[in-house]
Design a protein around this motif. Structure first.
Motif, PDB file in Angstrom:
ATOM      1  N   VAL A  94     -33.279  -0.431 -37.317  1.00  0.00           N
ATOM      2  CA  VAL A  94     -34.544   0.689 -37.455  1.00  0.00           C
ATOM      3  C   VAL A  94     -34.934   0.893 -38.686  1.00  0.00           C
ATOM      4  CG1 VAL A  94     -34.590   3.157 -37.057  1.00  0.00           C
ATOM      5  CG2 VAL A  94     -33.251   1.831 -35.481  1.00  0.00           C
TER       6      VAL A  94
ATOM      7  N   GLN B  50     -38.915   0.893 -39.799  1.00  0.00           N
ATOM      8  CA  GLN B  50     -39.572   2.085 -40.404  1.00  0.00           C
ATOM      9  C   GLN B  50     -39.824   1.796 -41.899  1.00  0.00           C
ATOM     10  OE1 GLN B  50     -36.806   5.209 -39.503  1.00  0.00           O
ATOM     11  NE2 GLN B  50     -38.118   5.720 -37.997  1.00  0.00           N
TER      12      GLN B  50
ATOM     13  N   ALA C 175     -34.036   6.250 -33.852  1.00  0.00           N
ATOM     14  CA  ALA C 175     -34.705   6.818 -34.709  1.00  0.00           C
ATOM     15  C   ALA C 175     -34.703   8.068 -34.704  1.00  0.00           C
ATOM     16  CB  ALA C 175     -36.185   6.182 -34.931  1.00  0.00           C
TER      17      ALA C 175
END
Ligand code: NAD
Length: 351
Positions: free
Chosen positions: A43, A47, A333
């Protein structure tokens, strides 16, 4: 699609593309992938496009907590056959450097580790991997549990480095997936009492449900104050602390909380530079040890699950199909649940 594959095109953009089905090279097996757990690092790459010095510079296949079924064996493979269900240890070292030779292959500078740039991961329908880093699952272990061997191995390695044994009093800081597997591993190793901390009450509820003896909801950033709270709850200081949040105040708590002569193991990876009460650690002979992933831990993690010493099933809170991978990443997330699994197997294959 012959081989739908989940690719991080660039920071912030995940796509599912059809890729050619790879051919296993000598020593490799072709796997039809079954379950892949999502790790916080996947993740993070999505991101932020990087973790420390590992930078996503080209499209990269995500995923490294995985299991599959052997669908083809490459030349020279003798430990596996077509149809075997396996857990995949995602890091393949060089086998020849000093650290590989002394059995600390997790420190190999040439490690090829799935979904750590520039190495592709295994969130796809088909994937090839070194056969000697695939572990055959016995009939009573599901492929989801097989995928879980990856984070569980982090717990095995941390507890080994910490010296957790019969009767140990242990503090685990942070009740995310990694903190929880450390809690479970410490208990399976014979720890008599495990206390776990978090800033999130829901995570502490899960920790209680899977065996924590004590929980402490952290509300202060003052490490000494939280350490006092922990000592009060446990009745005395823990001998061993396994820090699994990476949050600087929690690392400070870990040092203050640990008994003189005890050991703090740093699992959590937060900011690169953190201010620590180092004199406090020195004058009380509190050892501080790091861990990096795991080494020779898959067989132990598998034995713990197969024997029923550890039950990771309650930690699997969400399941998504491969086609819904983006939703799965969004779920992690948002901090929902504990372990999110993506499966590409057909329903009839589910064990
Ligand atoms: P996570 O983010 O899901 O869990 C971290 C938990 O710590 C969260 O529940 C969070 O609420 C809690 N927390 C935050 N601040 C806190 C504080 N001050 N006190 C107590 N708890 C606090 O992450 P995870 O997947 O469980 O991984 C945990 C850490 O382990 C991450 O930093 C990850 O990078 C690291 N990790 C390291 C290795 C290694 O080889 N060293 C391997 C895997 C994961």
């Amino acid at each position: 699609m012959a081989n739908p594959t989940v690719i991080l095109k660039k920071q912030g953009e995940i796509v599912i593309e059809d890729c050619p089905i790879p051919e296993p090279k000598p020593g490799e097996v072709l796997l039809q992938m079954q379950d892949v757990g999502i790790c916080g690092s996947d993740v993070h790459y999505w991101q932020h496009g990087r973790i420390g010095d590992f930078v996503v510079k080209a499209p990269m296949v995500l995923g490294h907590e995985a299991s599959g079924v052997v669908s083809k064996v490459g030349e020279g493979v003798s430990n596996l056959k077509v149809g075997d269900r396996v857990a995949i240890e995602p890091g393949v070292p060089c086998h020849t450097c000093k650290n590989c030779k002394i059995g600390r292959y997790n420190l190999c500078p040439d490690m090829k580790f799935c979904s750590t740039p520039p190495v592709h991961g295994n969130l796809a329908k088909f994937y090839t991997h070194a056969a000697d880093f695939c572990f055959k699952l016995p009939d009573n272990v599901s492929t989801e549990e097989g995928a879980f061997l990856e984070p569980l191995s982090v717990g095995v390695h941390a507890c080994r480095r910490a010296g957790v044994s019969l009767g140990s009093r242990v503090l685990v800081c942070g009740a995310g997936p990694i903190g929880l597997v450390n809690l479970m591993t410490a208990k399976a190793n014979g720890a008599s009492e495990v206390c776990i901390t978090d800033i999130d009450e829901k995570r502490l509820e899960m920790a209680k449900a899977v065996g924590a003896d004590y929980t402490v909801l952290v509300k202060s950033r003052d490490g000494q104050e939280v350490a006092r709270q922990i000592e009060e709850v446990m009745g005395q200081k823990p001998e061993i602390t396994i820090e699994c949040s990476g949050a600087p105040p929690s690392i400070q708590t870990a040092i203050y909380a640990t008994e003189s002569g005890g050991c703090v193991v740093l699992v959590g990876l937060g900011p690169a530079d953190v201010t620590l009460p180092i004199v406090n650690a020195s004058v009380r002979e509190v050892d501080i040890r790091g861990i990096f992933r795991y080494v020779n831990c898959y067989p132990t993690a598998l034995a713990m699950i197969a024997s029923g010493k550890v039950n990771v099933k309650p930690l699997i809170t969400h399941r998504f199909k491969l086609q819904d991978s983006v939703k799965a990443f969004e779920t992690v997330a948002k901090g929902e649940g504990i372990k999110v699994m993506i499966h590409s197997k057909r329903k009839m294959d589910i064990k």
